[in-house]
Design an enzyme around this catalytic site. Sequence first.
Site, PDB file in Angstrom:
ATOM      1  N   GLU A   1       0.845  -1.196   0.000  1.00 36.41           N
ATOM      2  CA  GLU A   1       0.000   0.000   0.000  1.00 36.41           C
ATOM      3  C   GLU A   1       0.882   1.250   0.000  1.00 36.41           C
ATOM      4  O   GLU A   1       1.948   1.272   0.620  1.00 36.41           O
ATOM      5  CB  GLU A   1      -0.888  -0.004   1.250  1.00 36.41           C
TER       6      GLU A   1
ATOM      7  N   LYS B   1      -9.956   1.541  -1.516  1.00 34.78           N
ATOM      8  CA  LYS B   1      -9.979   1.213  -0.097  1.00 34.78           C
ATOM      9  C   LYS B   1     -11.334   1.642   0.457  1.00 34.78           C
ATOM     10  O   LYS B   1     -11.760   2.775   0.257  1.00 34.78           O
ATOM     11  CB  LYS B   1      -8.836   1.936   0.621  1.00 34.78           C
TER      12      LYS B   1
ATOM     13  N   CYS C   1      -5.055  -2.952   3.406  1.00 35.02           N
ATOM     14  CA  CYS C   1      -4.637  -2.715   4.784  1.00 35.02           C
ATOM     15  C   CYS C   1      -5.797  -2.755   5.785  1.00 35.02           C
ATOM     16  O   CYS C   1      -6.279  -3.824   6.144  1.00 35.02           O
ATOM     17  CB  CYS C   1      -3.885  -1.381   4.847  1.00 35.02           C
TER      18      CYS C   1
END
Length: 527
Positions: free
Chosen positions: A281, A358, A392
């Site tokens: 990321e 995300k 993440c």
Amino acid sequence: MKSTPSKSTINKKSGRLTIRNATLKDVPALAELVVRVYQGTNIPVYSEAALTGQINNFPEGQLVAVYDQEVVGYCAGFRISGKIALKSHTWIEITGNGFASRHNPDGEYLYGMEVCVDPRFRGYRIGQRLYIARKQLCQEFGLKGIIFAGRLPSYVKKAKRYPDVEDYVQQILQKKLNDQVLSFQLHNNFEVLGVIKNYLPEDRASMGYGVHLIWRNPSVPEESEIKRHKNFGGRVQETIRVGTVQYMMRKVNSFEEFISFVEYFVDVIADYNGDFVLFPEMFTLQLLSIEDQHLSPAESIEALTKYTDRFTRAMRDMALRYNINIIGGSHPTHMPSGRVENISYIFLRDGSIHKQPKIHPTPDEVYWWNVEGGDTLNAIETDCGPIGVLICYDAEFPELSRHLADQGVYIIFVPFCTAVRQGYLRVRYCSQSRAVENQVYVVMSGNVGNLPNVANMDVQYAQSCILTPCDFPFDRDGIAADTTPNVETIAIADLRPDSLRTARNAGTVQNLKDRRHDLYSVHWRGK
């Protein structure tokens, strides 16, 4: 769910009517089809994610009727054990909320979860053709038969005269009454096992009832041993080789220097005949070190935006040249709407590019970069089968990985960026949990090193790894491969989808199979 036949409302055009297996390219057309079929009925329609899950979970069981290149009918099914399908159940429970996620490759029955025909094309016996094709599929796999629960769309109008639904069904069986759906199914040699209450409560016309039906395959004696057939799907290869890059964040002097570092790792993993390579990321924030000055968050995003096109072109070219699928970490992207989203770009070796935003930006991302969360989470079809990407923090939300598992993914890639060990361990422990509870592989890739003049990228902590479920077909600790913490390196492992299928259907624990669909499910409201 079963549709209600009616007469065609348009004239037949010149062309051919064919039945074939559904593909992922059909998903948008299928989504439009079910909206037309169930409009005004209050019956929930399938999302594109659910249709994707049906096809990914059992591609052979999903059939479409195509007329002049237009999808005009759909038939969906999956394999299941008779111990489950022959008992009373609900539609949500048996179908995994419409995703066909309860498909069991060793199931001895085919469960018919859907047959629907475009209202404009009824009258051409498309439903009959789909039923015939479904029976042929059942015979090809040597299954005992077909089970499903059919609708009673005429019952609501006759409930006062026949308050006992079983009495109403008996009248149809004796041919004293005609029900446009049940009579059709009886004509196709289905037998009534009983009536299920609250099978699909939203089906007001049927008053929530479903008629439990079975068709017995005449080619398979009831007590015979089922001959095991080869899985003809053929989309997922026996072994998938994945590599994860633990990437060093350091100052670069040009975009070309940055790309040369990236290309080095792509080249190394491609030399090992890798199928996938994963980067961390935010690893493109290394490009901000070219500026050699401290930039404000707004200035940083603006500086990164000018590299987006060059970055995606260069990464796509690498995927093609090195014949490898690249999950390009993530890149904060200034969207046309003015929003800033943290986007993972996925570069497949056929030259296609996919995007996964995300969903949950962290508090630091919101504060430093004004990042906003996306609203799409879809399985990405690759030449090694469907995959998913969770960036993440998203790995810390179990609903997201379950949504991907329902769509049929076997591998979830988690690019991450964490500053300290506690943050890393949150992502690591949650990723291991996602592997166990969804019986999938999870691949993690993180940054190490530092970028002194880049806000919120001062120091990094990572131990990249490739995780598995914890059961006998897998590595002892549920770790297929990992790296030494905080050094630039790679880890490579061979992943076997067959091991996942074995664990899901015959493992010590069978998390996906044992879900209580009658009590809970994940309902995705995004795109």
